[in-house]
Design a protein around this motif. Structure first.
Motif, PDB file in Angstrom:
ATOM      1  N   MET A  27       0.829  -1.201   0.000  1.00  0.00           N
ATOM      2  CA  MET A  27       0.000   0.000   0.000  1.00  0.00           C
ATOM      3  C   MET A  27       0.862   1.248   0.000  1.00  0.00           C
ATOM      4  O   MET A  27       1.993   1.239   0.497  1.00  0.00           O
ATOM      5  N   VAL A  29       0.705   5.537   0.573  1.00  0.00           N
ATOM      6  CA  VAL A  29       0.022   6.753   1.007  1.00  0.00           C
ATOM      7  C   VAL A  29       0.682   7.917   0.288  1.00  0.00           C
ATOM      8  O   VAL A  29       1.908   8.037   0.325  1.00  0.00           O
ATOM      9  N   TRP A  43      -2.588   1.244  -4.100  1.00  0.00           N
ATOM     10  CA  TRP A  43      -1.685   0.088  -4.073  1.00  0.00           C
ATOM     11  C   TRP A  43      -0.674   0.157  -5.211  1.00  0.00           C
ATOM     12  O   TRP A  43      -0.955   0.727  -6.268  1.00  0.00           O
ATOM     13  N   GLN A  85       9.387   6.966   0.985  1.00  0.00           N
ATOM     14  CA  GLN A  85       9.717   6.464   2.308  1.00  0.00           C
ATOM     15  C   GLN A  85       9.046   5.117   2.522  1.00  0.00           C
ATOM     16  O   GLN A  85       8.050   4.799   1.872  1.00  0.00           O
ATOM     17  N   ILE A  86       9.595   4.340   3.433  1.00  0.00           N
ATOM     18  CA  ILE A  86       9.056   3.012   3.712  1.00  0.00           C
ATOM     19  C   ILE A  86       8.975   2.823   5.219  1.00  0.00           C
ATOM     20  O   ILE A  86       9.813   3.343   5.956  1.00  0.00           O
ATOM     21  N   ASP A  87       7.954   2.109   5.667  1.00  0.00           N
ATOM     22  CA  ASP A  87       7.783   1.997   7.115  1.00  0.00           C
ATOM     23  C   ASP A  87       8.592   0.838   7.694  1.00  0.00           C
ATOM     24  O   ASP A  87       9.257   0.083   6.969  1.00  0.00           O
ATOM     25  N   CYS A  88       8.561   0.716   9.012  1.00  0.00           N
ATOM     26  CA  CYS A  88       9.456  -0.189   9.732  1.00  0.00           C
ATOM     27  C   CYS A  88       9.278  -1.649   9.334  1.00  0.00           C
ATOM     28  O   CYS A  88      10.250  -2.402   9.299  1.00  0.00           O
ATOM     29  N   ASP A  89       8.054  -2.064   9.049  1.00  0.00           N
ATOM     30  CA  ASP A  89       7.858  -3.468   8.686  1.00  0.00           C
ATOM     31  C   ASP A  89       7.694  -3.674   7.183  1.00  0.00           C
ATOM     32  O   ASP A  89       7.426  -4.800   6.736  1.00  0.00           O
ATOM     33  N   GLY A  90       7.869  -2.611   6.423  1.00  0.00           N
ATOM     34  CA  GLY A  90       7.968  -2.733   4.977  1.00  0.00           C
ATOM     35  C   GLY A  90       6.674  -3.008   4.241  1.00  0.00           C
ATOM     36  O   GLY A  90       6.688  -3.319   3.052  1.00  0.00           O
ATOM     37  N   ASP A  91       5.534  -2.869   4.932  1.00  0.00           N
ATOM     38  CA  ASP A  91       4.287  -3.143   4.214  1.00  0.00           C
ATOM     39  C   ASP A  91       3.525  -1.880   3.807  1.00  0.00           C
ATOM     40  O   ASP A  91       2.405  -1.979   3.309  1.00  0.00           O
ATOM     41  N   SER A  92       4.145  -0.723   4.014  1.00  0.00           N
ATOM     42  CA  SER A  92       3.529   0.526   3.555  1.00  0.00           C
ATOM     43  C   SER A  92       4.602   1.475   3.038  1.00  0.00           C
ATOM     44  O   SER A  92       5.682   1.580   3.615  1.00  0.00           O
ATOM     45  N   LEU A  93       4.235   2.159   1.959  1.00  0.00           N
ATOM     46  CA  LEU A  93       5.102   3.201   1.406  1.00  0.00           C
ATOM     47  C   LEU A  93       4.467   4.557   1.640  1.00  0.00           C
ATOM     48  O   LEU A  93       3.238   4.680   1.657  1.00  0.00           O
ATOM     49  N   LEU A  94       5.318   5.536   1.819  1.00  0.00           N
ATOM     50  CA  LEU A  94       4.851   6.915   1.876  1.00  0.00           C
ATOM     51  C   LEU A  94       5.461   7.647   0.699  1.00  0.00           C
ATOM     52  O   LEU A  94       6.680   7.746   0.575  1.00  0.00           O
TER      53      LEU A  94
ATOM     54  N   CYS B 104       6.695   4.544  16.652  1.00  0.00           N
ATOM     55  CA  CYS B 104       7.344   3.334  16.135  1.00  0.00           C
ATOM     56  C   CYS B 104       7.983   2.509  17.251  1.00  0.00           C
ATOM     57  O   CYS B 104       8.584   3.062  18.179  1.00  0.00           O
ATOM     58  N   HIS B 105       7.871   1.182  17.083  1.00  0.00           N
ATOM     59  CA  HIS B 105       8.445   0.279  18.082  1.00  0.00           C
ATOM     60  C   HIS B 105       9.970   0.345  18.123  1.00  0.00           C
ATOM     61  O   HIS B 105      10.587  -0.158  19.058  1.00  0.00           O
ATOM     62  N   CYS B 111       6.965   5.518  12.015  1.00  0.00           N
ATOM     63  CA  CYS B 111       7.423   4.270  11.398  1.00  0.00           C
ATOM     64  C   CYS B 111       8.070   4.513  10.037  1.00  0.00           C
ATOM     65  O   CYS B 111       8.793   3.659   9.529  1.00  0.00           O
ATOM     66  N   PHE B 112       7.808   5.662   9.451  1.00  0.00           N
ATOM     67  CA  PHE B 112       8.383   5.979   8.126  1.00  0.00           C
ATOM     68  C   PHE B 112       9.696   6.730   8.333  1.00  0.00           C
ATOM     69  O   PHE B 112       9.742   7.952   8.220  1.00  0.00           O
ATOM     70  N   TYR B 113      10.721   5.996   8.653  1.00  0.00           N
ATOM     71  CA  TYR B 113      12.017   6.628   8.947  1.00  0.00           C
ATOM     72  C   TYR B 113      13.078   6.244   7.928  1.00  0.00           C
ATOM     73  O   TYR B 113      14.235   6.601   8.082  1.00  0.00           O
ATOM     74  N   ARG B 114      12.692   5.511   6.878  1.00  0.00           N
ATOM     75  CA  ARG B 114      13.649   5.132   5.840  1.00  0.00           C
ATOM     76  C   ARG B 114      13.258   5.770   4.524  1.00  0.00           C
ATOM     77  O   ARG B 114      12.097   5.702   4.116  1.00  0.00           O
ATOM     78  N   SER B 115      14.224   6.367   3.888  1.00  0.00           N
ATOM     79  CA  SER B 115      13.975   7.115   2.656  1.00  0.00           C
ATOM     80  C   SER B 115      14.926   6.629   1.565  1.00  0.00           C
ATOM     81  O   SER B 115      16.108   6.401   1.816  1.00  0.00           O
ATOM     82  N   LEU B 116      14.388   6.458   0.376  1.00  0.00           N
ATOM     83  CA  LEU B 116      15.213   6.006  -0.755  1.00  0.00           C
ATOM     84  C   LEU B 116      16.132   7.138  -1.208  1.00  0.00           C
ATOM     85  O   LEU B 116      15.667   8.245  -1.494  1.00  0.00           O
TER      86      LEU B 116
END
Lengths: 138, 138
Positions: A27, A29, A43, A85-94, B104-105, B111-116
């Protein structure tokens, strides 16, 4: 000369980080990069993401139509990718984007134009700024 | 006196507007209401959403654990609901919240702390502000 497949390649770090679901989708955002407005949620699959990175114009995967959805292709309301950007568990993009015109097919800036009020009803919080008929040439 | 089932009731307008998926879930994007930061993306079912509206403390549905996920219950990093928005096709919610501490845990605000980056790698863009060991009493 080697043949290079551009449209389905993702950077290795992204391929490793993204947890595509069992349908090969993740997904996304979309947020206006400067104002912080949330514009929409949709998506992507590998192909749409690779195209987005290549062209810097956001392309989603339309689940209902089962095909690539080049945002703004028919309406002209394109999204230019500014940052991924990508979140900590990799199932969402920003997707931090620069939205041209309106993101929503209703002619509103954002798809999130309904807000729950204290009576349990939904209020429209954003105006229609572009006639949908003009967006889609109806 | 009638017995009123509070925890699984949703306002009729919401029940009508939300397109829960075939697992009874709808995705939710949490955004800090004043700064516009995107904090996280998670899922809700009817029960978690009803509880959120009742308590004004955000509760998700944990797909991995198969149970209600009262955000911050163990870490103290709660989210207070400020406003609930819904998108045009009803399959995404936008929770405008007031995040206490970090979302974020990993101990980062978002949770969006990684950027391409331009080399195809991922950069960490947010600092760890709270030791995760402290968040979860490890």
């Amino acid at each position: 000369m080697e043949h290079r497949i551009i449209m389905s390649d993702l950077p290795a770090a992204l391929e490793e980080a993204i947890a595509f679901n069992d349908k090969g989708l993740v997904m996304a955002v979309a947020q206006q990069h400067d104002s912080g407005e949330i514009l929409m949620v949709a998506w992507m699959n590998r192909e749409s993401l690779a195209e987005t990175l290549e062209t810097r114009q956001v392309c989603y995967w339309s689940r209902s139509r089962g095909k690539l959805w080049r945002k703004g292709e028919s309406s002209g309301q394109t999204q230019k990718l500014v940052e991924l950007q990508i979140d900590c568990d990799g199932d969402s993009l920003l997707l931090r984007v620069d939205q041209k015109g309106v993101a929503c097919h209703t002619g509103r800036r954002s798809c999130f134009y309904r807000s729950l009020n204290t009576d349990g009803g939904l209020d429209d919080t954003l105006p229609v700024v572009t006639d949908p008929g003009k967006l889609y040439g109806a």
